[in-house]
Design a protein around this motif. Structure first.
Motif: not given
Length: 186
Positions: A179-186
């Motif tokens: 599945a698409p990579l879920d990225i949360k920056e910070g």
């Protein structure tokens, strides 16, 4: 799934067969591919498949995937990579005819941590939290209950390559859907 969910990603060791489909990114690993450095086996392999993009600073990323694991050490999951000698791969590795939650941390030499799973999960989730000088790796078989697999020192750096990884060190190849990579920056 729109293809733009993978915009900005690029291949290191592109597999011969892969496609973006409604369910996600599907790939068939090439035979006898791996990421490993020296420890125990006394060889260096850097020819596994890695589809990544650059991330800067602290972030949390989570990946859901499934695989049709068949041969010893078939593996899929998430990879964070600074360079050829400094990287982490975490996900599932197929050992003794069963899936194991797995993390390999490499800083010149690879080391390996595994955790028993009751069965080969249909879907598997792996999460990485990157902070200044470390990465925390957790996994789940239900997307809700995560267990920490590893907390590892990882050198501070301006950016990292982060993405999906798959390899077949001993086998002829296996199919994985990411599945698409879920990225949360910070």
């Amino acid at each position: 799934m729109p293809e733009n969910q993978w915009d900005g990603f690029q291949w290191m060791n592109e597999p011969r067969q892969w496609s973006v489909e409604e369910k996600g990114l599907r790939l068939l690993t090439d035979r006898q591919t791996d990421f490993w450095r020296i420890t125990h086996y006394d060889f260096v392999k850097n020819d596994g498949h890695f589809y990544y993009r650059e991330l800067q600073g602290s972030f949390t990323c989570q990946l859901r995937f499934s695989g049709n694991y068949q041969d010893l050490y078939d593996q899929a999951g998430l990879m964070l990579r600074l360079d050829d000698t400094t990287w982490i791969k975490a996900g599932i590795e197929y050992v003794s005819s069963t899936a194991k939650a797995s993390a390999v941390v490499t800083r010149d030499f690879s080391d390996w941590s595994i955790r028993e799973l009751r069965e080969v999960p249909i879907d598997f989730w792996v999460r990485a939290k990157r902070a200044r000088d470390h990465v925390e790796i957790s996994f789940s078989v239900d997307s809700e209950n995560f267990e920490m697999l590893r907390l590892a020192y990882f050198p501070p750096s301006a950016s990292l390559q982060v993405g999906i990884m798959a390899a077949s060190p001993k086998g002829e190849g296996f199919e994985t859907i990411f599945a698409p990579l879920d990225i949360k920056e910070g």
